[in-house]
Design a protein around this motif. Structure first.
Motif, mmCIF file in Angstrom:
data_model
loop_
_atom_site.group_PDB
_atom_site.id
_atom_site.type_symbol
_atom_site.label_atom_id
_atom_site.label_comp_id
_atom_site.label_asym_id
_atom_site.label_seq_id
_atom_site.Cartn_x
_atom_site.Cartn_y
_atom_site.Cartn_z
ATOM 1 N N MET A 173 36.995 41.871 32.996
ATOM 2 C CA MET A 173 37.589 42.488 34.114
ATOM 3 C C MET A 173 38.789 41.359 34.666
ATOM 4 O O MET A 173 39.850 41.931 34.922
ATOM 5 N N SER A 174 38.642 40.222 34.456
ATOM 6 C CA SER A 174 39.613 39.127 34.668
ATOM 7 C C SER A 174 40.790 39.334 33.885
ATOM 8 O O SER A 174 41.904 38.967 34.209
ATOM 9 N N LYS A 175 40.645 39.844 32.429
ATOM 10 C CA LYS A 175 41.680 39.851 31.582
ATOM 11 C C LYS A 175 42.767 40.903 31.874
ATOM 12 O O LYS A 175 43.892 40.940 31.817
ATOM 13 N N ASP A 176 41.886 42.155 32.486
ATOM 14 C CA ASP A 176 42.906 43.125 33.006
ATOM 15 C C ASP A 176 43.727 42.666 34.354
ATOM 16 O O ASP A 176 44.849 43.269 34.332
ATOM 17 N N LYS A 177 43.035 41.984 34.961
ATOM 18 C CA LYS A 177 44.102 41.726 36.193
ATOM 19 C C LYS A 177 44.969 40.590 35.908
ATOM 20 O O LYS A 177 46.191 40.992 36.503
ATOM 21 N N GLN A 178 45.078 39.816 34.875
ATOM 22 C CA GLN A 178 45.997 39.085 34.588
ATOM 23 C C GLN A 178 47.308 40.043 33.692
ATOM 24 O O GLN A 178 48.143 39.519 33.811
ATOM 25 N N GLY A 179 46.426 40.925 32.797
ATOM 26 C CA GLY A 179 47.508 41.802 32.361
ATOM 27 C C GLY A 179 48.397 42.601 32.974
ATOM 28 O O GLY A 179 49.516 42.430 32.943
ATOM 29 N N THR A 180 47.771 43.074 34.289
ATOM 30 C CA THR A 180 48.647 43.722 35.339
ATOM 31 C C THR A 180 49.298 42.934 36.184
ATOM 32 O O THR A 180 50.528 43.154 36.287
ATOM 33 N N SER A 181 48.924 41.804 36.399
ATOM 34 C CA SER A 181 49.741 40.673 37.295
ATOM 35 C C SER A 181 50.922 40.189 36.188
ATOM 36 O O SER A 181 51.970 40.037 36.883
ATOM 37 N N SER A 182 50.646 40.215 35.160
ATOM 38 C CA SER A 182 51.521 39.626 34.111
ATOM 39 C C SER A 182 52.906 40.660 33.913
ATOM 40 O O SER A 182 54.092 40.342 34.099
ATOM 41 N N LYS A 183 52.509 42.071 33.861
ATOM 42 C CA LYS A 183 53.107 43.058 33.948
ATOM 43 C C LYS A 183 54.045 43.081 35.057
ATOM 44 O O LYS A 183 55.280 43.340 35.124
ATOM 45 N N SER A 184 53.312 43.167 36.241
ATOM 46 C CA SER A 184 53.911 43.079 37.685
ATOM 47 C C SER A 184 55.064 42.157 37.832
ATOM 48 O O SER A 184 56.170 42.096 38.367
ATOM 49 N N LEU A 185 54.612 40.886 37.266
ATOM 50 C CA LEU A 185 55.455 39.626 37.341
ATOM 51 C C LEU A 185 56.917 40.012 36.298
ATOM 52 O O LEU A 185 58.022 39.827 36.783
ATOM 53 N N LYS A 186 56.529 40.626 35.310
ATOM 54 C CA LYS A 186 57.878 40.878 34.505
ATOM 55 C C LYS A 186 58.671 42.066 35.157
ATOM 56 O O LYS A 186 59.756 41.846 34.941
ATOM 57 N N LEU A 187 58.124 42.847 35.752
ATOM 58 C CA LEU A 187 58.879 44.048 36.325
ATOM 59 C C LEU A 187 59.684 43.355 37.413
ATOM 60 O O LEU A 187 60.862 43.945 37.795
ATOM 61 N N ASP A 188 59.141 42.317 38.214
ATOM 62 C CA ASP A 188 59.766 41.970 39.416
ATOM 63 C C ASP A 188 60.966 41.221 38.816
ATOM 64 O O ASP A 188 62.053 41.159 39.590
ATOM 65 N N VAL A 189 60.838 40.338 38.013
ATOM 66 C CA VAL A 189 61.933 39.569 37.227
ATOM 67 C C VAL A 189 63.211 40.681 36.715
ATOM 68 O O VAL A 189 64.351 40.418 37.086
ATOM 69 N N ILE A 190 62.660 41.487 36.118
ATOM 70 C CA ILE A 190 63.586 42.627 35.577
ATOM 71 C C ILE A 190 64.315 43.127 36.801
ATOM 72 O O ILE A 190 65.480 43.553 36.898
#
Length: 170
Positions: free
Chosen positions: A1-18
Motif C-alpha cells: 500500500m505504501s507503493k500506491d501512496k508513493q505513486g500517487t504522491s509522485s503523480k501529484s508532484l509532477k502535476l503541481d510542477v506542470i
C-alpha cells in the motif's frame, strides 16, 4: 500500500510542477516596457531605409539601416559621452560590415573573425562597464555582410552606408 501512496504522491508532484510551469509561462509581468526607446529605435532603423526608397535604391537604404542599430546603444548620459559612444559604435558596426564583406568568400576566416568580433566587443563593453546589447549587433552586422552577394570591392561602399545610417541619429 505504501507503493500506491508513493505513486500517487509522485503523480501529484509532477502535476503541481506542470501546473506551476504553465502558470509562470503565461503570467503577465508588470515591468514597464520602454515604449519610447523601442519606437525611437524603429525610427532610427527605418529612416535610412525610407531615404533609400525615396531615392530609388532600396538595397542601399537597407544597408544603411544597419547603422540605425547604433541607437540601441544610446542612453541618458552627458552629451560628450553619448557622442563618443555613438561615434565608436558607428565605426564598429561599419568595420564589422567591411570585414564581413572582405571575408565572405573564406568560411574559416569568417568563423574565426566572428568569434574575434564577439569576444573583443564583449570584453570592451565589460571593461568599460557600458550597458546595452553588447556584442550582439556587431556580430549580426558582420553576419549580414557575409550573407550578401560576394563582391569584395564593395566593402568601402557598404561600410560607408552603415556609417551614414548611424549618422542619421545625430
Amino acid at each position: 500500500m505504501s507503493k500506491d501512496k508513493q505513486g500517487t504522491s509522485s503523480k501529484s508532484l509532477k502535476l503541481d510542477v506542470i501546473h506551476t510551469t504553465f502558470k509562470q509561462a503565461f503570467e503577465l509581468k508588470k515591468n514597464p516596457f520602454p515604449w519610447i526607446k523601442a519606437l525611437s529605435a524603429g525610427i532610427a532603423a527605418a529612416l535610412p531605409v525610407f531615404i533609400g526608397l525615396l531615392f530609388g535604391n532600396l538595397a542601399y537604404g537597407l544597408l544603411a539601416g544597419i547603422g540605425g542599430f547604433t541607437y540601441l546603444y544610446v542612453f541618458n548620459q552627458p552629451y560628450h559621452q553619448r557622442a563618443k559612444k555613438i561615434f565608436f559604435v558607428m565605426v564598429g558596426l561599419a568595420l564589422s560590415v567591411v570585414l564581413g564583406t572582405l571575408l565572405a568568400p573564406y568560411q574559416l576566416g569568417t568563423a574565426i573573425m566572428m568569434g574575434i568580433i564577439g569576444a573583443s566587443v564583449f570584453f570592451i563593453f565589460g571593461a568599460l562597464k557600458i550597458t546595452g546589447p553588447s556584442a550582439v549587433f556587431f556580430v549580426l552586422s558582420f553576419a549580414l555582410a557575409t550573407g550578401m552577394p560576394i563582391d569584395q570591392t564593395l566593402a568601402p561602399l557598404r561600410g560607408g552606408l552603415v556609417l551614414l545610417g548611424g549618422h542619421c541619429l545625430g
